[in-house]
Enzyme design. Structure first.
Site, PDB file in Angstrom:
ATOM      1  N   HIS A  99      30.936  24.364  38.621  1.00  0.00           N
ATOM      2  CA  HIS A  99      30.631  25.723  39.054  1.00  0.00           C
ATOM      3  C   HIS A  99      30.424  25.790  40.566  1.00  0.00           C
ATOM      4  O   HIS A  99      30.275  24.770  41.237  1.00  0.00           O
ATOM      5  CB  HIS A  99      29.368  26.218  38.350  1.00  0.00           C
ATOM      6  CG  HIS A  99      29.452  26.139  36.862  1.00  0.00           C
ATOM      7  ND1 HIS A  99      29.938  27.169  36.086  1.00  0.00           N
ATOM      8  CD2 HIS A  99      29.114  25.148  35.991  1.00  0.00           C
ATOM      9  CE1 HIS A  99      29.901  26.824  34.819  1.00  0.00           C
ATOM     10  NE2 HIS A  99      29.400  25.597  34.724  1.00  0.00           N
ATOM     11  N   ARG A 113      36.324  24.068  40.550  1.00  0.00           N
ATOM     12  CA  ARG A 113      35.534  25.165  40.009  1.00  0.00           C
ATOM     13  C   ARG A 113      36.329  25.840  38.894  1.00  0.00           C
ATOM     14  O   ARG A 113      37.567  25.827  38.912  1.00  0.00           O
ATOM     15  CB  ARG A 113      35.217  26.188  41.108  1.00  0.00           C
ATOM     16  CG  ARG A 113      34.265  27.294  40.649  1.00  0.00           C
ATOM     17  CD  ARG A 113      34.093  28.355  41.712  1.00  0.00           C
ATOM     18  NE  ARG A 113      33.244  29.444  41.204  1.00  0.00           N
ATOM     19  CZ  ARG A 113      33.158  30.638  41.764  1.00  0.00           C
ATOM     20  NH1 ARG A 113      33.867  30.910  42.846  1.00  0.00           N
ATOM     21  NH2 ARG A 113      32.385  31.568  41.232  1.00  0.00           N
ATOM     22  N   HIS A 114      35.641  26.420  37.948  1.00  0.00           N
ATOM     23  CA  HIS A 114      36.288  27.116  36.834  1.00  0.00           C
ATOM     24  C   HIS A 114      37.101  28.323  37.306  1.00  0.00           C
ATOM     25  O   HIS A 114      36.931  28.802  38.443  1.00  0.00           O
ATOM     26  CB  HIS A 114      35.239  27.564  35.823  1.00  0.00           C
ATOM     27  CG  HIS A 114      34.233  28.525  36.421  1.00  0.00           C
ATOM     28  ND1 HIS A 114      34.502  29.865  36.621  1.00  0.00           N
ATOM     29  CD2 HIS A 114      32.967  28.320  36.864  1.00  0.00           C
ATOM     30  CE1 HIS A 114      33.453  30.457  37.161  1.00  0.00           C
ATOM     31  NE2 HIS A 114      32.505  29.540  37.322  1.00  0.00           N
ATOM     32  N   GLY A 115      37.924  28.858  36.423  1.00  0.00           N
ATOM     33  CA  GLY A 115      38.681  30.069  36.707  1.00  0.00           C
ATOM     34  C   GLY A 115      37.797  31.304  36.721  1.00  0.00           C
ATOM     35  O   GLY A 115      36.620  31.266  36.350  1.00  0.00           O
ATOM     36  N   GLU A 116      38.389  32.400  37.150  1.00  0.00           N
ATOM     37  CA  GLU A 116      37.638  33.652  37.284  1.00  0.00           C
ATOM     38  C   GLU A 116      37.148  34.190  35.937  1.00  0.00           C
ATOM     39  O   GLU A 116      37.826  34.060  34.918  1.00  0.00           O
ATOM     40  CB  GLU A 116      38.528  34.714  37.931  1.00  0.00           C
ATOM     41  CG  GLU A 116      37.807  36.032  38.201  1.00  0.00           C
ATOM     42  CD  GLU A 116      38.772  37.188  38.373  1.00  0.00           C
ATOM     43  OE1 GLU A 116      38.962  37.602  39.518  1.00  0.00           O
ATOM     44  OE2 GLU A 116      39.337  37.663  37.366  1.00  0.00           O
ATOM     45  N   THR A 117      35.977  34.796  35.960  1.00  0.00           N
ATOM     46  CA  THR A 117      35.453  35.526  34.807  1.00  0.00           C
ATOM     47  C   THR A 117      35.330  37.000  35.192  1.00  0.00           C
ATOM     48  O   THR A 117      35.377  37.359  36.374  1.00  0.00           O
ATOM     49  CB  THR A 117      34.063  35.003  34.398  1.00  0.00           C
ATOM     50  OG1 THR A 117      33.114  35.364  35.419  1.00  0.00           O
ATOM     51  CG2 THR A 117      34.068  33.495  34.201  1.00  0.00           C
ATOM     52  N   GLU A 118      35.099  37.831  34.186  1.00  0.00           N
ATOM     53  CA  GLU A 118      34.890  39.252  34.473  1.00  0.00           C
ATOM     54  C   GLU A 118      33.633  39.438  35.326  1.00  0.00           C
ATOM     55  O   GLU A 118      33.576  40.332  36.177  1.00  0.00           O
ATOM     56  CB  GLU A 118      34.762  40.047  33.169  1.00  0.00           C
ATOM     57  CG  GLU A 118      36.022  40.061  32.309  1.00  0.00           C
ATOM     58  CD  GLU A 118      37.170  40.848  32.907  1.00  0.00           C
ATOM     59  OE1 GLU A 118      36.954  41.558  33.919  1.00  0.00           O
ATOM     60  OE2 GLU A 118      38.291  40.745  32.359  1.00  0.00           O
ATOM     61  N   TRP A 119      32.648  38.596  35.112  1.00  0.00           N
ATOM     62  CA  TRP A 119      31.413  38.710  35.905  1.00  0.00           C
ATOM     63  C   TRP A 119      31.655  38.303  37.352  1.00  0.00           C
ATOM     64  O   TRP A 119      31.036  38.862  38.258  1.00  0.00           O
ATOM     65  CB  TRP A 119      30.303  37.867  35.270  1.00  0.00           C
ATOM     66  CG  TRP A 119      29.650  38.542  34.091  1.00  0.00           C
ATOM     67  CD1 TRP A 119      30.180  39.525  33.297  1.00  0.00           C
ATOM     68  CD2 TRP A 119      28.348  38.282  33.573  1.00  0.00           C
ATOM     69  NE1 TRP A 119      29.305  39.889  32.318  1.00  0.00           N
ATOM     70  CE2 TRP A 119      28.165  39.138  32.458  1.00  0.00           C
ATOM     71  CE3 TRP A 119      27.336  37.409  33.914  1.00  0.00           C
ATOM     72  CZ2 TRP A 119      26.988  39.141  31.711  1.00  0.00           C
ATOM     73  CZ3 TRP A 119      26.161  37.407  33.162  1.00  0.00           C
ATOM     74  CH2 TRP A 119      25.993  38.266  32.086  1.00  0.00           C
ATOM     75  N   ASN A 120      32.538  37.328  37.588  1.00  0.00           N
ATOM     76  CA  ASN A 120      32.909  37.004  38.968  1.00  0.00           C
ATOM     77  C   ASN A 120      33.501  38.234  39.643  1.00  0.00           C
ATOM     78  O   ASN A 120      33.133  38.590  40.772  1.00  0.00           O
ATOM     79  CB  ASN A 120      33.956  35.887  39.013  1.00  0.00           C
ATOM     80  CG  ASN A 120      33.408  34.519  38.711  1.00  0.00           C
ATOM     81  OD1 ASN A 120      34.113  33.679  38.164  1.00  0.00           O
ATOM     82  ND2 ASN A 120      32.160  34.243  39.075  1.00  0.00           N
ATOM     83  N   ARG A 149      33.483  28.869  30.513  1.00  0.00           N
ATOM     84  CA  ARG A 149      34.375  29.096  31.648  1.00  0.00           C
ATOM     85  C   ARG A 149      34.820  27.787  32.305  1.00  0.00           C
ATOM     86  O   ARG A 149      35.940  27.691  32.817  1.00  0.00           O
ATOM     87  CB  ARG A 149      33.716  30.030  32.668  1.00  0.00           C
ATOM     88  CG  ARG A 149      32.369  29.580  33.220  1.00  0.00           C
ATOM     89  CD  ARG A 149      31.744  30.731  34.000  1.00  0.00           C
ATOM     90  NE  ARG A 149      30.520  30.389  34.711  1.00  0.00           N
ATOM     91  CZ  ARG A 149      29.293  30.501  34.215  1.00  0.00           C
ATOM     92  NH1 ARG A 149      29.131  30.911  32.957  1.00  0.00           N
ATOM     93  NH2 ARG A 149      28.234  30.202  34.952  1.00  0.00           N
TER      94      ARG A 149
END
Length: 212
Positions: free
Chosen positions: A150, A8-15, A58
């Site tokens: 994702h 899975r991708h790295g963290e985003t601000e929305w996560n 992402r």
């Protein structure tokens, strides 16, 4: 035999904020980029022959960290796009729960029965994910392939590989930059590793993300 390393991708601000992202093209947060670099370091000695990612930033940027360590390009595949959450995209879990109370409850109790308002269902996703995985197995025989996608994509891919019904969706956890390993040989899938986050410094991640 084909070995697929599914992450899975790295963290985003929305996560971090608990927002539903879906197919919105959000970027990695500072922490997410650090997680991507940790992932690349963890996989640097794994012999990879190809790197494939969702075209959303992402995922593609996370894949880029890993591909660079191997001198490989990143190939993108739209079939790996996250589920289209439709009108929920950009909303926090609390906002969705307030505005779509019954459907939000249904999403968490019976996700396989939910058609996202203006978006996809898990069954819609499963069609494109199965098609992609079948193609990778034909194209990369006797190779190891890194796929960066994702949360929902990975859960559906694991369910499909193991013959689990989509009702099992919430029984699979996918933390940011988690590593899963699947092997396909003689028409049979085998799960080797699930949601490994050891490269992030612990056996498991206690936090639960809300915007899923």
């Amino acid at each position: 035999m084909v070995r697929i390393i599914l992450v899975r991708h790295g963290e985003t601000e929305w996560n971090a904020a608990g927002r539903f992202q879906g197919q919105e093209d959000t970027q990695l947060s500072r922490l997410g980029r650090q997680q991507g670099q940790q992932l690349a370091q963890a996989l640097q000695d794994v012999p990879l022959q190809a790197v494939i990612a969702s075209p959303l930033q992402r995922a593609a940027v996370t894949a880029g960290f890993c591909a660079a360590a191997h001198g490989l390009p990143v190939h993108t595949d739209r079939r790996l796009l996250e589920i289209n959450h439709g009108r929920w995209e950009g909303m926090t879990a609390a906002e969705v729960q307030e505005q779509y109370k019954e459907l939000f409850l249904q999403w968490h109790r019976a996700p396989h029965t939910v058609q996202m308002p203006g978006g996809e269902s898990l069954a819609d996703m499963q069609v494109r994910i199965r098609e992609a995985m079948r193609e990778y197995c034909r194209q990369y025989e006797r190779q190891t392939v890194l796929i960066v996608a994702h949360d929902a994509v990975n859960k559906v891919a694991v369910c499909s590989a193991l013959g689990l019904p989509l009702q099992a969706f919430w029984q699979i956890k996918q933390d940011n930059t988690c590593i899963n390993v699947l092997e396909y040989d003689r028409d049979c899938w085998r799960l080797v590793l699930l949601n490994s986050v050891a490269h992030r410094g612990g056996l498991f991640i206690a936090e639960e993300q809300k915007g899923l």
